[in-house]
Scaffold this motif. Structure first.
Motif, PDB file in Angstrom:
ATOM      1  N   ALA A   1      -1.319 -15.457  -7.666  1.00 43.38           N
ATOM      2  CA  ALA A   1      -2.781 -15.356  -7.596  1.00 43.38           C
ATOM      3  C   ALA A   1      -3.241 -13.929  -7.875  1.00 43.38           C
ATOM      4  CB  ALA A   1      -3.274 -15.817  -6.229  1.00 43.38           C
ATOM      5  N   VAL A   2      -2.503 -12.957  -7.348  1.00 41.56           N
ATOM      6  CA  VAL A   2      -2.847 -11.548  -7.585  1.00 41.56           C
ATOM      7  C   VAL A   2      -2.704 -11.207  -9.066  1.00 41.56           C
ATOM      8  CG1 VAL A   2      -2.206  -9.158  -7.081  1.00 41.56           C
ATOM      9  CG2 VAL A   2      -2.228 -10.846  -5.248  1.00 41.56           C
ATOM     10  N   LEU A   3      -1.626 -11.658  -9.688  1.00 39.74           N
ATOM     11  CA  LEU A   3      -1.397 -11.367 -11.104  1.00 39.74           C
ATOM     12  C   LEU A   3      -2.413 -12.067 -11.999  1.00 39.74           C
ATOM     13  CD1 LEU A   3       2.494 -11.548 -11.091  1.00 39.74           C
ATOM     14  CD2 LEU A   3       1.121  -9.514 -11.553  1.00 39.74           C
ATOM     15  N   LEU A   4      -2.851 -13.250 -11.589  1.00 41.44           N
ATOM     16  CA  LEU A   4      -3.907 -13.933 -12.342  1.00 41.44           C
ATOM     17  C   LEU A   4      -5.206 -13.133 -12.270  1.00 41.44           C
ATOM     18  CD1 LEU A   4      -3.390 -17.694 -11.354  1.00 41.44           C
ATOM     19  CD2 LEU A   4      -2.921 -16.635 -13.561  1.00 41.44           C
TER      20      LEU A   4
ATOM     21  N   GLU B   1       1.818  -5.566  -1.482  1.00 42.47           N
ATOM     22  CA  GLU B   1       2.199  -4.336  -2.176  1.00 42.47           C
ATOM     23  C   GLU B   1       1.623  -4.309  -3.583  1.00 42.47           C
ATOM     24  OE1 GLU B   1       3.808  -1.391  -1.523  1.00 42.47           O
ATOM     25  OE2 GLU B   1       3.447  -2.040   0.523  1.00 42.47           O
ATOM     26  N   LEU B   2       1.623  -5.467  -4.221  1.00 44.78           N
ATOM     27  CA  LEU B   2       1.038  -5.553  -5.556  1.00 44.78           C
ATOM     28  C   LEU B   2      -0.456  -5.268  -5.506  1.00 44.78           C
ATOM     29  CD1 LEU B   2       1.137  -6.237  -8.560  1.00 44.78           C
ATOM     30  CD2 LEU B   2       0.978  -8.657  -7.947  1.00 44.78           C
ATOM     31  N   GLU B   3      -1.134  -5.833  -4.520  1.00 39.74           N
ATOM     32  CA  GLU B   3      -2.571  -5.601  -4.369  1.00 39.74           C
ATOM     33  C   GLU B   3      -2.859  -4.118  -4.131  1.00 39.74           C
ATOM     34  OE1 GLU B   3      -4.360  -9.702  -2.501  1.00 39.74           O
ATOM     35  OE2 GLU B   3      -3.169  -8.442  -1.191  1.00 39.74           O
ATOM     36  N   LYS B   4      -1.994  -3.475  -3.358  1.00 39.29           N
ATOM     37  CA  LYS B   4      -2.172  -2.045  -3.099  1.00 39.29           C
ATOM     38  C   LYS B   4      -2.027  -1.237  -4.388  1.00 39.29           C
ATOM     39  CE  LYS B   4       0.082  -0.326   0.429  1.00 39.29           C
ATOM     40  NZ  LYS B   4       1.206   0.268   1.217  1.00 39.29           N
ATOM     41  N   GLU B   5      -1.010  -1.567  -5.170  1.00 40.12           N
ATOM     42  CA  GLU B   5      -0.802  -0.863  -6.440  1.00 40.12           C
ATOM     43  C   GLU B   5      -1.987  -1.065  -7.381  1.00 40.12           C
ATOM     44  OE1 GLU B   5       1.319   1.232  -7.599  1.00 40.12           O
ATOM     45  OE2 GLU B   5       2.745   1.272  -5.948  1.00 40.12           O
ATOM     46  N   LEU B   6      -2.525  -2.264  -7.394  1.00 44.39           N
ATOM     47  CA  LEU B   6      -3.678  -2.538  -8.257  1.00 44.39           C
ATOM     48  C   LEU B   6      -4.897  -1.737  -7.811  1.00 44.39           C
ATOM     49  CD1 LEU B   6      -3.389  -6.415  -8.747  1.00 44.39           C
ATOM     50  CD2 LEU B   6      -2.744  -4.610 -10.339  1.00 44.39           C
ATOM     51  N   ALA B   7      -5.072  -1.609  -6.496  1.00 39.01           N
ATOM     52  CA  ALA B   7      -6.198  -0.830  -5.975  1.00 39.01           C
ATOM     53  C   ALA B   7      -6.035   0.651  -6.320  1.00 39.01           C
ATOM     54  CB  ALA B   7      -6.308  -1.014  -4.463  1.00 39.01           C
ATOM     55  N   ILE B   8      -4.808   1.153  -6.239  1.00 45.23           N
ATOM     56  CA  ILE B   8      -4.545   2.550  -6.616  1.00 45.23           C
ATOM     57  C   ILE B   8      -4.847   2.750  -8.101  1.00 45.23           C
ATOM     58  CG2 ILE B   8      -2.732   4.291  -6.916  1.00 45.23           C
ATOM     59  CD1 ILE B   8      -1.422   3.154  -4.366  1.00 45.23           C
ATOM     60  N   ASN B   9      -4.389   1.811  -8.919  1.00 45.90           N
ATOM     61  CA  ASN B   9      -4.652   1.912 -10.360  1.00 45.90           C
ATOM     62  C   ASN B   9      -6.145   1.859 -10.659  1.00 45.90           C
ATOM     63  OD1 ASN B   9      -1.935   2.079 -10.958  1.00 45.90           O
ATOM     64  ND2 ASN B   9      -1.700  -0.116 -11.325  1.00 45.90           N
ATOM     65  N   GLU B  10      -6.857   1.061  -9.885  1.00 49.37           N
ATOM     66  CA  GLU B  10      -8.311   0.971 -10.073  1.00 49.37           C
ATOM     67  C   GLU B  10      -8.966   2.317  -9.787  1.00 49.37           C
ATOM     68  OE1 GLU B  10     -12.140  -1.379  -8.120  1.00 49.37           O
ATOM     69  OE2 GLU B  10     -10.147  -2.308  -8.028  1.00 49.37           O
ATOM     70  N   LEU B  11      -8.496   2.998  -8.748  1.00 49.07           N
ATOM     71  CA  LEU B  11      -9.049   4.316  -8.422  1.00 49.07           C
ATOM     72  C   LEU B  11      -8.654   5.337  -9.483  1.00 49.07           C
ATOM     73  CD1 LEU B  11     -10.664   5.934  -6.304  1.00 49.07           C
ATOM     74  CD2 LEU B  11      -8.473   6.527  -5.240  1.00 49.07           C
ATOM     75  N   VAL B  12      -7.404   5.303  -9.898  1.00 51.00           N
ATOM     76  CA  VAL B  12      -6.925   6.241 -10.923  1.00 51.00           C
ATOM     77  C   VAL B  12      -7.756   6.124 -12.196  1.00 51.00           C
ATOM     78  CG1 VAL B  12      -4.997   6.744 -12.482  1.00 51.00           C
ATOM     79  CG2 VAL B  12      -4.564   6.384 -10.043  1.00 51.00           C
TER      80      VAL B  12
ATOM     81  N   ALA C   1     -12.934   0.806  -5.337  1.00 53.81           N
ATOM     82  CA  ALA C   1     -11.494   1.026  -5.150  1.00 53.81           C
ATOM     83  C   ALA C   1     -11.198   1.605  -3.772  1.00 53.81           C
ATOM     84  CB  ALA C   1     -10.966   1.954  -6.239  1.00 53.81           C
ATOM     85  N   ILE C   2     -12.034   2.530  -3.329  1.00 52.23           N
ATOM     86  CA  ILE C   2     -11.845   3.130  -2.000  1.00 52.23           C
ATOM     87  C   ILE C   2     -11.947   2.060  -0.916  1.00 52.23           C
ATOM     88  CG2 ILE C   2     -12.924   4.632  -0.276  1.00 52.23           C
ATOM     89  CD1 ILE C   2     -11.338   6.235  -2.239  1.00 52.23           C
ATOM     90  N   ALA C   3     -12.897   1.142  -1.069  1.00 55.97           N
ATOM     91  CA  ALA C   3     -13.064   0.064  -0.084  1.00 55.97           C
ATOM     92  C   ALA C   3     -11.800  -0.785   0.013  1.00 55.97           C
ATOM     93  CB  ALA C   3     -14.262  -0.803  -0.462  1.00 55.97           C
ATOM     94  N   LYS C   4     -11.156  -1.024  -1.123  1.00 55.60           N
ATOM     95  CA  LYS C   4      -9.923  -1.812  -1.117  1.00 55.60           C
ATOM     96  C   LYS C   4      -8.770  -1.033  -0.493  1.00 55.60           C
ATOM     97  CE  LYS C   4     -11.291  -4.352  -5.272  1.00 55.60           C
ATOM     98  NZ  LYS C   4     -11.059  -4.545  -6.724  1.00 55.60           N
ATOM     99  N   LEU C   5      -8.725   0.273  -0.759  1.00 57.07           N
ATOM    100  CA  LEU C   5      -7.614   1.088  -0.266  1.00 57.07           C
ATOM    101  C   LEU C   5      -7.717   1.385   1.227  1.00 57.07           C
ATOM    102  CD1 LEU C   5      -7.364   3.581  -3.261  1.00 57.07           C
ATOM    103  CD2 LEU C   5      -5.587   1.983  -2.534  1.00 57.07           C
TER     104      LEU C   5
END
Length: 324
Positions: free
Chosen positions: A28-31, A229-240, A251-255
């Protein structure tokens, strides 16, 4: 990446399966990320709805069978272990009864975790509605005896014809099915040669076969252990990659829901907070300031000294401005 999951794989999450719901969560996360496109013929949805209750009923029956009491010969009753076993048995029966009630209630309300996760996948999938022409092709396929499919059953034939028609030419297909209608009699972990040849000839691409969803993840996403962990990485990438203030706040709200970051993640977050203008220009906003102050307090020991000094300077500047 094009992915098809056969009905029996979805149904296995209600029954005895080597995979757990974490596999569904990861998918679901990858979708959501857009890395995978899940193709969902309407036939699969219908088959799933038709068979869901039977699978659940069978699983519930097996669960209730665990209530059978073990029998002890009379000669055992003079030993202290017997009383200990009986006491543990009472606790087991109590917990099992509680579990059965909770599961039964969730079944009635259609709120099983499997229901929630699979519904989420179906909502994110690309739905294929078969038309009359496609159904005719499936009927012909069945009549001439071409796989996949059982005698008198159109379901698998409709699904296969749907995939042949809708997946773009030249794009590979990743197919997950634990069904003898798909796998080879020579190697149960391989697709039937007929289907491989047909796909290659018609779509000018490859088709890859997996018996379980976990096999697909092991081959293509071996580093993903947990969806969180995948969701966390995606949130970091969103901020980057934030290109405006709104995406930074998002992105900050997710992190902010994560308490732990590894050394690499901590340094990446620190670096981007200083180098990305769409973050740095609003560093003193409450949410951004709070996040980076917490990052420094909790993970400063993992962050490079130079970055720590610069973050501290930013924080002090914000606090000074707030006092003015």
């Amino acid at each position: 990446m094009n992915l098809f999951i056969d009905t029996n794989v979805f149904l296995s999450f209600y029954h005895l399966s080597n995979d757990d719901l974490e596999e569904i969560h990861k998918l679901a996360v990858l979708l959501g990320k857009g890395d995978i496109k899940l193709w969902l013929p309407n036939q699969v949805k219908d088959e799933f709805q038709r068979n869901r209750e039977n699978k659940i009923a069978d699983a519930l029956k097996k669960l209730k069978e665990q209530q059978k009491k073990p029998q002890f010969p009379q000669i055992c009753k003079d030993y202290p272990e017997y009383e200990e076993i009986r006491e543990h048995q009472k606790q087991y029966e109590k917990k099992l009864s509680s579990l059965i009630k909770k599961v039964t209630d969730d079944i009635a309300e259609r709120s099983l975790k499997a229901d929630e996760k699979i519904s989420e996948l179906f909502e994110k999938a690309s739905l294929i509605n078969p038309d009359a022409e496609l159904i005719l092709k499936a009927k012909l396929r069945m009549e001439v005896g071409n796989p996949p499919g059982k005698d008198g059953s159109l379901g698998d034939a409709i699904n296969w014809e749907s995939l042949l028609l809708h997946i773009p030419m030249g794009e590979d297909l990743h197919l997950v099915a634990d069904d003898k209608d798909y796998y080879s009699v020579l190697d149960e972990n391989a697709l039937k040669d007929f289907l491989i040849d047909e796909w290659t000839s018609n779509n000018k691409s490859d088709v890859r076969f997996y018996r379980r969803l976990s096999q697909f993840f092991k081959e293509h996403y071996p580093d993903i252990k947990l969806a969180a962990e995948l969701e966390k990485e995606l949130a970091i990438n969103e901020l980057v990659n934030s290109s405006n203030f709104a995406s930074t706040h998002s992105a900050i709200a997710k992190l902010q829901k994560y308490a732990e970051f590894n050394k690499s993640q901590s340094n990446e977050l620190a670096q981007v907070g200083l180098s990305n203008s769409q973050i740095n220009w609003i560093f003193c906003d409450d949410d951004v300031f709070s996040f980076y102050k917490s990052l420094l307090n909790n993970h400063g020991h993992d962050i490079e000294d130079e970055l720590v000094e610069k973050l501290q300077a930013e924080i002090i500047q914000c606090e000074t401005n707030g006092e003015d």
